[in-house]
Enzyme design. Structure first.
Site, PDB file in Angstrom:
ATOM      1  CG  ASP A 139      -1.933   1.031   1.292  1.00  0.00           C
ATOM      2  OD1 ASP A 139      -2.807   0.995   0.423  1.00  0.00           O
ATOM      3  OD2 ASP A 139      -1.895   1.900   2.188  1.00  0.00           O
TER       4      ASP A 139
ATOM      5  CD  GLU B  25      16.232 -14.491   3.756  1.00  0.00           C
ATOM      6  OE1 GLU B  25      15.498 -14.960   4.666  1.00  0.00           O
ATOM      7  OE2 GLU B  25      16.906 -13.468   3.889  1.00  0.00           O
TER       8      GLU B  25
HETATM    9  C1  GLC Z   1      -4.241   3.017  -0.599  1.00  0.00           C
HETATM   10  C2  GLC Z   1      -5.456   2.144  -0.433  1.00  0.00           C
HETATM   11  C3  GLC Z   1      -6.601   3.004   0.028  1.00  0.00           C
HETATM   12  C4  GLC Z   1      -6.243   3.653   1.335  1.00  0.00           C
HETATM   13  C5  GLC Z   1      -4.930   4.401   1.230  1.00  0.00           C
HETATM   14  C6  GLC Z   1      -4.390   4.753   2.580  1.00  0.00           C
HETATM   15  O1  GLC Z   1      -4.384   3.940  -1.617  1.00  0.00           O
HETATM   16  O2  GLC Z   1      -5.724   1.457  -1.606  1.00  0.00           O
HETATM   17  O3  GLC Z   1      -7.788   2.268   0.142  1.00  0.00           O
HETATM   18  O4  GLC Z   1      -7.254   4.532   1.726  1.00  0.00           O
HETATM   19  O5  GLC Z   1      -3.933   3.631   0.620  1.00  0.00           O
HETATM   20  O6  GLC Z   1      -3.931   3.589   3.226  1.00  0.00           O
END
Ligand code: GLC
Ligand code: CA
Length: 566
Positions: free
Chosen positions: A230, A279
């Site tokens: 993310d 790994e």
């Molecule tokens: C990413 C995720 C989203 C979230 C953001 C903050 O863009 O896909 O859903 O709100 O990160 O974590």
């Protein structure tokens, strides 16, 4: 309808059969079709209105039969759910609302037994404000060594009443919130690129890097096949956290170099993660959610010693128009070739308006659309866009419910909305709940099999029309979108030329259409509202609409894609 010409039956656990395909010796992920499950909205096993891990586990055979290779699960970790789980309080625990670690273990095992791989979401840019480190940093006050794991700074102005710099949150408002000292007086400010409940980690602090290496190992030891990372472009901030020098910064995102996004320092982190992934046996992968100004900058995340894939958001943002599509396809393939990474393709996810609704509206409205548009048109184009995507070389991402042709729910009442950016002024994407509505499985009454009891709850209300769109309603109907997806994925498994490689050979075709060859396979696309007559390229395998083959010629239906064996 010709979409059922392919035989959709295939043996259980035949991941290895697929691995024998052309891309396989170089990595299962190079041509994998990866299905995104949004746990809150997939299947609710205990009737509390919230999807959960046992629910997902019970539906794995559906995903196996659909024909995908892997499942990516959005976060199910312990979280106060300020941003639907993208605010993690404990990276090694399952939130009780989703189940337990034992449920996660059983889910991973069952998936593997069915030949499905599991990718989990990792949220390293920020934690929840309820994370133990952040809570201690607040409790212990300015002298706490834990403060350096986040970005705490004194405010500007006479009494520190102004934020330390001019950065704006992606969800709207300032990217800083003032903390309170343990004695109740106003204290330092902390940085949050997203909601105030999501403080950003300071990746310069070695304890943060150590912790995430350990978290990676925790889930790898649990058997996961990879991570979707993310905000992969956000971890490192420019030294000194310099001002941007102007407001309305959301408009700059994705075009300009920002001091909090796509800093070169992030790559060192991914190099260290790649070593850990390597790994482990079985080709574990990392997938970057990286928004960068150019596709070349995106390619940096998938250099041979970094991550394996990066989402192709340029493709997601392209309108249903032949020349534009061709341009972005070429650009995507060209940009990944120098780093020898597969291109990825994606049309929908949990952050954007579903593509059936994007294509139902006029182009250029962005990814947060609030009007249903022309639903029939949107669905025709969505089906065609999916067949095009699945014919391209590389790996494709599907978002739960797109196989049912679900539209976005554009008329959710404000009272039910939960997207945190809806509640902050000028957020870029406050309408994401519309693509997060629980999906319909069966029956005629809400929650349509999402939960165990007819008339039972679902955390967002489902539209009445969704009875007709349920898995049950579409199964066996050769004109349904679900059967189109099933057929397409079955053909993709059989035809090694789909997915594999990095080339498309463009063929001449009339304006507004596309035609390309991939080995013994040809794909034709008509993005116009008119039927277009062309010489039939070969034997029709699959059509998103009613392709008519007449002698040596074929008529490409408006807004359609056809697959041909040649
Ligand atoms: C990413 C995720 C989203 C979230 C953001 C903050 O863009 O896909 O859903 O709100 O990160 O974590
Ligand atoms: Ca539940």
């Amino acid at each position: 309808m010709t979409q059922n010409l392919a035989d959709t039956s295939r043996p259980a656990a035949d991941a290895t059969a697929h691995e024998a395909g052309a891309g396989a010796s170089r990595g299962w992920w190079r041509d994998a079709v990866i299905y995104q499950v949004y746990p809150r909205s997939f299947a609710d096993s205990n009737g509390d209105g919230m999807g959960d891990l046992p629910g997902i586990r019970s539906r794995l055979p559906y995903l196996r039969d659909l024909g995908v290779d892997a499942v990516w699960l959005s976060p199910f970790y312990a979280s106060p759910q300020a941003d639907a789980g993208y605010d993690v309080a404990d990276y090694r625990a399952v939130d009780p609302m989703f189940g337990t670690l034992l449920d996660a273990d059983a889910l991973i095992r069952d998936a593997h037994a069915l030949g499905l791989r599991i990718i989990v979401d990792l949220v390293p840019n920020h934690s929840s404000d309820q994370h133990e480190w952040f809570q201690r940093a607040l409790r212990e006050g300015p002298a706490s060594p834990l403060r350096d794991r986040y970005h705490f700074r004194p405010g500007k102005g006479e009494n520190g009443e102004l934020p330390p710099n001019d950065w704006e949150s992606i969800f709207g408002g300032p990217a800083w919130t003032r903390s309170e000292n343990p004695d109740g007086t106003p204290g330092d400010w902390y940085l949050h690129l997203f909601a105030p409940e999501q403080p950003d980690f300071n990746w310069e602090n070695p304890a943060v890097a150590d912790e995430f290496r350990s978290i990676l190992r925790f889930w790898l030891d649990m058997g996961v096949d990879g991570f979707r990372i993310d905000v992969a472009h956000g971890l490192v901030k420019a030294p000194g956290l310099p001002d941007i020098g102007g407001g309305d910064q959301l408009k700059l995102l994705g075009n300009d170099v920002m001091p909090f996004f796509d800093q070169d320092g992030v790559h060192e982190i991914y190099r260290s993660w790649r070593k850990i992934l390597d790994e482990y046996p079985g080709q574990r992968i990392g997938v970057a959610e990286a928004w960068t100004p150019t596709v070349q900058r995106t390619a940096n995340y998938v250099r041979p010693d970094e991550l394996h894939q990066a989402f192709n958001f340029q493709y997601l943002g392209t309108s249903w128009e032949a020349a534009e599509l061709r341009g972005v396809i070429d650009l995507s393939l060209d940009s990944m070739r120098p780093v020898d990474a597969p291109t990825t393709w994606v049309l929908s996810n949990h952050d954007v308006t579903r593509h059936a609704t994007r294509f139902a509206n006029e182009p250029g409205l962005g990814t947060q659309i609030r009007t249903p548009g022309d639903r029939g048109l949107g669905l025709r184009r969505a089906r065609a866009a999916t067949l095009l995507m699945l014919a391209l070389p590389g790996s494709a991402y599907l978002y739960q419910g797109e196989e049912l042709g679900l539209p976005d729910v554009t008329d959710l009442p404000d009272e039910v909305r939960q997207d945190p950016s809806f509640f902050r002024q000028a957020g870029q994407d406050g309408y994401r709940d519309g693509c997060r509505v629980p999906i319909p499985w069966s029956g005629t009454e809400a929650p349509y099999g999402f939960g165990p009891t007819a008339g039972g709850p679902s955390w967002l209300p489902q539209p009445a029309e969704w009875a007709e769109l349920s898995v049950e309603a579409q199964t066996g109907d050769p004109t349904s979108t679900l059967e189109l997806y099933r057929s397409a994925l079955a053909v993709r498994r059989e035809q090694a030329d789909l997915g594999a490689g990095t080339e498309v050979e463009w063929l001449d075709s009339p304006a507004g259409t596309l035609a390309f060859r991939r080995g013994s396979f040809v794909c034709t696309v008509n993005t116009t509202a008119e039927p277009v007559r062309i010489p039939a390229p070969g034997r029709l395998l699959l059509s998103s609409a009613d392709a008519v083959v007449d002698g040596g010629e074929t008529v490409l239906a408006p807004d359609s894609t056809d697959w041909w064996a040649v």
